[in-house]
Design a protein around this motif. Structure first.
Motif: not given
Length: 329
Positions: A138-145
């Motif tokens: 999708t147009n979304v990614t990033g960080t998760s913790g």
């Protein structure tokens, strides 16, 4: 013939003018990032600071070669929608979204087009932001913790070995908070500990719900939840009166009154997200850019709380906090 000569003179005159006065190139437009934060509390503020640091580490300095339009929704869902729409209407090159509700609002507004870098979102797939962590699609990614829950449960049981019932409190409208709380619940039950769940609809509920909870449980777990983080001082004040230990999911929540945590640094979540944002601006596709997990944690101790609660922190935990983590005096 005379007409031809006249035309030639005019042409040569224009050529001379443009040679002596060349047309100035259009000023290069700097990229614009819309940065949306759900609300102000220490954990999200640290993610915000980390995001800016991440941009800088990749060569993007706000006010110099990039513009960051920061918007804080103050925990208002209608504000999230309005601010996300503003970013789209003003054609931001990228949106940074801090916390799950911000990410969902930005994704709804972007309709699959404007790139979105999330930060501090516990369960991106469950929040329907990506198709998978390894390949978002999708147009979304990033960080998760996600919190290191086994470590947190072990810590709680070591600090309160006599605890038979653990209270877990979360915000009913916070997807990440509910996900974290219920995952901790399942883990605790599997280990043989009874768990009682409590919910708040907003921070105004904390006083009343906390008072009920401390009368029914032996210790408390505070999950990765924006409402709980915002009302941490209220929760602490209530718990202290009944001498109930709070093990929190974030270092900032320990600073605000929890006794202890084994936590990842919220700043690091933001910094990695900021670095990812810079790389997407430079051409990397969100569709194939895996969600980055910040997993390394350290012990964090509130020494003042330990004295209030008359809890002796095990020596190995104190030593680890002193050398690798953090101790709040």
């Amino acid at each position: 013939m005379i007409g031809f000569i006249a035309a030639l003179v005019v042409f040569l005159g224009f050529a001379f003018f443009y040679t002596q006065h060349p047309k100035k190139p259009a000023a290069k437009q700097i990229p614009v990032i819309g940065l949306l934060q759900l609300q102000s509390h220490p954990a999200l503020d640290e993610i915000h600071q980390g995001f800016i640091a991440g941009l800088k580490s990749e060569g993007y300095t706000p006010g110099k070669n990039i513009k960051v339009d920061f918007q804080n929704a103050q925990a208002d869902q209608s504000n999230l929608k309005t601010m996300s729409t503003k970013f789209i209407n003003e054609k931001a090159d990228l949106i940074g979204a801090i916390a799950t509700p911000s990410a969902q609002a930005a994704a709804n507004a972007a309709k699959g087009k404007t790139p979105i870098i999330i930060a501090g979102v516990t369960d991106p797939k469950g929040a329907k932001l990506v198709k998978s962590d390894k390949r978002p699609g999708t147009n979304v990614t990033g960080t998760s913790g996600e919190s290191p829950l086994p470590k947190l449960l072990s810590l709680l049981r070591e600090l309160v070995p006599t605890a038979k019932t653990i209270g877990v409190i979360y915000t009913s409208s916070d997807h990440g908070g509910e996900y974290n709380a219920k995952k901790f619940q399942a883990l605790a039950i599997k280990s043989g500990v009874k768990v009682k769940m409590y919910t708040i609809s907003n921070t105004n509920d904390m006083q009343q719900v906390a008072q009920k909870m401390v009368s029914e449980v032996d210790a408390i777990y505070a999950p990765q939840d924006n409402g709980v983080a915002s009302a941490m001082k209220t929760l602490t004040n209530v718990a202290n009166k009944e001498k109930k230990v709070i093990v929190a999911s974030a270092d900032t929540m320990v600073k605000d009154g929890g006794l202890a945590s084994y936590a990842i640094k919220q700043f690091d979540l933001g910094k990695v997200a900021g670095q990812m944002a810079a790389r997407v601006l430079n051409g990397r596709s969100t569709k194939t850019y895996p969600v980055a997990y910040v997993l390394k944690g350290n012990y964090v101790i509130n020494e003042k709380e330990a004295k209030i609660l008359s809890v002796k922190i095990p020596e190995h935990i104190m030593k680890d906090a002193e050398t690798k983590g953090e101790i709040f005096k």
